[in-house]
Design a protein around this motif. Sequence first.
Motif, mmCIF file in Angstrom:
data_model
loop_
_atom_site.group_PDB
_atom_site.id
_atom_site.type_symbol
_atom_site.label_atom_id
_atom_site.label_comp_id
_atom_site.label_asym_id
_atom_site.label_seq_id
_atom_site.Cartn_x
_atom_site.Cartn_y
_atom_site.Cartn_z
ATOM 1 N N TYR A 26 5.721 -29.983 15.193
ATOM 2 C CA TYR A 26 7.075 -29.432 15.240
ATOM 3 C C TYR A 26 7.184 -28.366 16.332
ATOM 4 O O TYR A 26 8.180 -28.315 17.065
ATOM 5 N N HIS A 27 6.150 -27.530 16.470
ATOM 6 C CA HIS A 27 6.146 -26.551 17.567
ATOM 7 C C HIS A 27 6.153 -27.274 18.914
ATOM 8 O O HIS A 27 6.799 -26.816 19.878
ATOM 9 N N ASP A 28 5.441 -28.410 18.970
ATOM 10 C CA ASP A 28 5.394 -29.177 20.219
ATOM 11 C C ASP A 28 6.774 -29.662 20.641
ATOM 12 O O ASP A 28 7.165 -29.519 21.808
ATOM 13 N N ILE A 29 7.534 -30.226 19.697
ATOM 14 C CA ILE A 29 8.824 -30.822 20.096
ATOM 15 C C ILE A 29 9.867 -29.746 20.415
ATOM 16 O O ILE A 29 10.855 -30.027 21.086
ATOM 17 N N ARG A 30 9.649 -28.530 19.973
ATOM 18 C CA ARG A 30 10.543 -27.442 20.358
ATOM 19 C C ARG A 30 10.256 -26.970 21.779
ATOM 20 O O ARG A 30 11.101 -26.339 22.409
ATOM 21 N N ALA A 34 2.268 -27.658 22.675
ATOM 22 C CA ALA A 34 3.070 -26.529 23.168
ATOM 23 C C ALA A 34 2.211 -25.532 23.945
ATOM 24 O O ALA A 34 2.676 -24.922 24.915
ATOM 25 N N LYS A 35 0.968 -25.362 23.543
ATOM 26 C CA LYS A 35 0.082 -24.419 24.225
ATOM 27 C C LYS A 35 -0.884 -25.117 25.173
ATOM 28 O O LYS A 35 -1.101 -24.674 26.297
ATOM 29 N N SER A 36 -1.463 -26.220 24.705
ATOM 30 C CA SER A 36 -2.500 -26.891 25.492
ATOM 31 C C SER A 36 -1.940 -27.780 26.592
ATOM 32 O O SER A 36 -2.592 -28.004 27.610
ATOM 33 N N GLY A 37 -0.733 -28.315 26.362
ATOM 34 C CA GLY A 37 -0.174 -29.271 27.305
ATOM 35 C C GLY A 37 -0.796 -30.646 27.193
ATOM 36 O O GLY A 37 -0.473 -31.551 27.967
ATOM 37 N N GLU A 38 -1.699 -30.825 26.219
ATOM 38 C CA GLU A 38 -2.373 -32.109 26.042
ATOM 39 C C GLU A 38 -1.601 -32.988 25.059
ATOM 40 O O GLU A 38 -0.942 -32.494 24.145
#
Length: 283
Positions: free
Chosen positions: A71-75, A36-40
């Motif tokens: 979970y933060h990533d998939i949001r 979510a933050k890194s884009g990696e």
Amino acid sequence: MTGFNDQVIEEFRKNKGKLGGMFEGWKLILLTTTGAKSGERRTNPLGYLEIDGKTVVVASNMGSSRNPGWYHDIRRDHRVTIETGTETHEAIAAVPPAAERAELFAKVVTIDPGFAEYQAKTTRELPVVILHRIDDRVRGMGDFLVEVHAWLREEIATLRAGIDDLVAGRADSLTMEKSLRAHCVSFCEALTKHHTGEDMGAFPMLAQRFPALAPTLTKLGEDHVVVAALQKRIRGLVEGYVYGESDPTRLRDDFDELAGRLEAHFAAEERTVVTALNVTAPG
């Protein structure tokens, strides 16, 4: 945990999904998300359950007070990759609404009571996530949307041809005017119904299940407002058109603006919501 996860991932891939030690006999997948933050891209081994034909994972984080990173990533980006040990496929991660989540979690703890223990350890509600496999063979509401767009594109082409005939002075002018008016009314009513259905039904449902889509859906809804204003202007020009008095070139220019906006809008919808609609509402 990073080094430990790397060891698990290496063993998982080497042994085609089979693990020994503390994970022997567990049902695991490798879930790859976009940070979510890194884009990696990052990969996590996760326990999963098959419930009513759906692949379900729980963001338990072993009962921690914080949701796990994935979970933060998939949001932020619902597109994920799943490895089962024998195959790799793309999927999209959906967050079910409250009532569906409660029903799913009840089934989860029936299958694996350990998740009830995790829930008891924290005040946060453990998120339940459905991983929908992307399968080109499955047709659903997304494909229906594409078909509706195809029909609307044909109607746009027909209307444009009629306006071209007016500009060129071809065919019987009175008959052409009546035909164009009728066609314009039919097209505008169909387009309005289509967009109303999206605003009232499909878009809110998708925004709830796929939080990452919410900003895009908001923009698409704003496009509907702009298109509606253009429709009103076009319909007014067509219905008020008088051969020999009205300017057909202005009508054509305004219609071309509407057609251009609609094509961009259709293309944006097809890029962003078709897959989510297909897996959420299969045909």
